[in-house]
Design an enzyme around this catalytic site. Structure first.
Site: not given
Ligand code: 6PG
Length: 465
Positions: A127, A181, A184-185, A188
């Site tokens: 990430s 991960k 994590h997303n 996010e």
């Molecule tokens: C990271 C992000 C990355 C992710 C983008 C876009 O940890 O660097 O999570 O892996 O691909 O944030 O995600 P979306 O296109 O689903 O918003």
């Protein structure tokens, strides 16, 4: 010449990661079918020992044994194709690292397939976007521990550091790295949604200008909300288009795209019986945002209040965000806890909070508090029950409710904030109205119910007599 590390996929992420590894003193070779990508890599990496090739055989034969090959290619079929193309050239003991956002089910399947051939597969979350890949990402590896120990020196050097501590740690077997991960997303998505709701309230309700919103985020980033997402949001509100001088934020269409990792988090939460309503809400809001035309006609039929109802201050929103952020992490970490038990990952939550403190998208000052909470009690059922965290919740609770009521009265959608509050209320209410749901199920379907006054399973024949 033999190389320490190989990387497949020289897109922005791949190129930046291999340059990061090479800059940290490991010789590295990249594989790509595109000659321009190789030229760019060799040009950008001219001060390091880094080379590119278009030939799979040359690539594999140029690596020191056991070979350490990382894939940074789009998730899905491309990962399987690359692995299949490597198999004739690999030897037992070699290590393949999938650094993309692969689904954990795919990682388990690949792990098992390669395990039979004695090839180690490390499903590894990375990430931090393209900048993180170059300057130091947060790295979340899972799979065979011995294989991880072989790549560990490279990952520890390449990862972000917080107080000299690398933001990488072996997380657990098979798909543990990719599962972490994915969570994590999910977090996010939820944090981004709550921040965007705060923006909406400041813009529509408080009528704040972009400059004022920018300054507010700058201030917030100096306090408890200090985090990467608050920092980039402050920058976003000052960015202007060079040609017109207009604020870029006002020129961006309000439809949020997604690649799927937030949706996977919600789907997996349902499968494992975990409630993550703030994460679910963030996925739903991205979906709702895509219906621009429907929303346009809806606003014409159901008008918004003519004038603003109630009063709110920036400090109320700051506290509502603190409350919301805590709920985002509490939900994600509770999902990890329940899944880890089911899947026998053996996750260490203090360690996960530790490696999320730097490099990744959800890095935030609050993670220090969460680390401390899991350090005191590694078996903590939910973050909200830690003594220090519960104090933070109590301090911010009334503000979160005030902001929620304000947004409801003014018809400003705030699904993520509202669901955070209801999540907390549900987890802290001993008696929920689910006795009624049990009665309804028994009434229409003879599904039976349990009683509060005696053990066993019961059915009532006379609900409607
Ligand atoms: C990271 C992000 C990355 C992710 C983008 C876009 O940890 O660097 O999570 O892996 O691909 O944030 O995600 P979306 O296109 O689903 O918003």
């Amino acid at each position: 010449m033999k190389y320490d590390f190989g990387l497949v996929g020289l897109g922005v992420m791949g190129r930046n990661f291999i340059l990061n590894v090479a800059e940290n003193g490991f010789s590295a070779i990249g594989l790509s079918s595109k000659k321009e990508s190789i030229e760019k890599l060799e040009n950008d990496g001219k001060d390091f020992v880094v080379k590119g090739t278009t030939e799979t055989k040359v690539f594999i034969e140029s690596l020191t044994v056991p070979r350490k090959v990382m894939l940074l290619v789009p998730a899905g079929n491309p990962v399987d194709s690359v692995i299949d193309s490597f198999l004739p050239h690999l030897s037992p003991g070699d290590i393949i690292i999938d650094g993309g956002n692969s689904h954990y089910d795919d990682t388990e399947r690949r792990f098992e397939k390669l395990d039979k051939l004695n090839i180690h597969f490390l499903g590894t979350g990375v990430s931090g976007g393209s900048k993180g890949a170059r300057l130091g990402p947060s790295i979340m590896p899972g799979g065979n521990k011995d294989a991880y120990d072989i790549v560990r020196p490279i990952f520890e050097k390449a990862s972000a550091k917080v107080n000299d501590i690398p933001c990488v740690s072996y997380l657990g077997n098979t798909s543990a790295g990719h599962y972490v991960k994915m969570i994590h997303n999910g977090i996010e998505y939820a944090m981004m949604q709550i921040i965007s709701e705060a923006y909406h309230i400041m813009k529509l309700g408080m009528k704040m200008s972009n400059q004022e919103i920018h300054q507010t985020f700058v201030q917030w980033n100096k306090g408890k909300l200090n985090s990467y997402l608050i920092e980039i949001t402050s920058d976003i509100f000052k960015a202007k288009e060079v040609e017109t001088g207009e604020y870029l934020i006002d020129l961006i269409l309000d439809k949020a795209k997604q690649k799927g990792t937030g949706k996977w988090t919600s789907q997996s939460a349902m499968d494992f019986g975990v409630a993550v309503p703030t994460i679910d809400s963030s996925v739903s809001m991205r979906i709702l945002s895509s219906f621009k035309e429907t929303r346009r006609s809806g606003e014409k039929i159901f008008s918004k209040p003519k004038s603003i109802i109630g009063d709110i201050e920036v400090n109320d929103i700051e506290n509502a965000l603190i409350y919301g952020f805590i709920m985002c992490y509490a939900q994600g970490l509770s999902q990890l806890k329940i899944t880890s038990e089911e899947k026998k990952y053996g996750l260490n939550y203090e360690e996960i909070c530790k490696i999320w403190r730097g490099g990744c998208i959800i890095r935030a000052k609050l993670l220090e508090e969460f680390m401390f909470a899991f350090n005191k009690n590694p078996d903590l059922v939910n973050l909200i029950f830690d003594s220090e965290i519960s104090e933070m919740i109590k301090e911010s609770d009334s503000y979160a409710r005030k902001v929620s009521v304000y947004s409801i009265n003014n018809k400003i959608p705030s699904l993520a904030l509202n669901s955070s509050i209801s999540y907390f209320d549900a987890l802290t209410t001993e008696k929920l109205p689910m006795n009624l749901i049990q009665a309804q199920r028994d009434c229409f379907g003879e599904h039976t119910f349990e009683r509060v006054d005696m053990n066993g399973t019961f059915h009532n024949e006379n609900w409607q007599s």
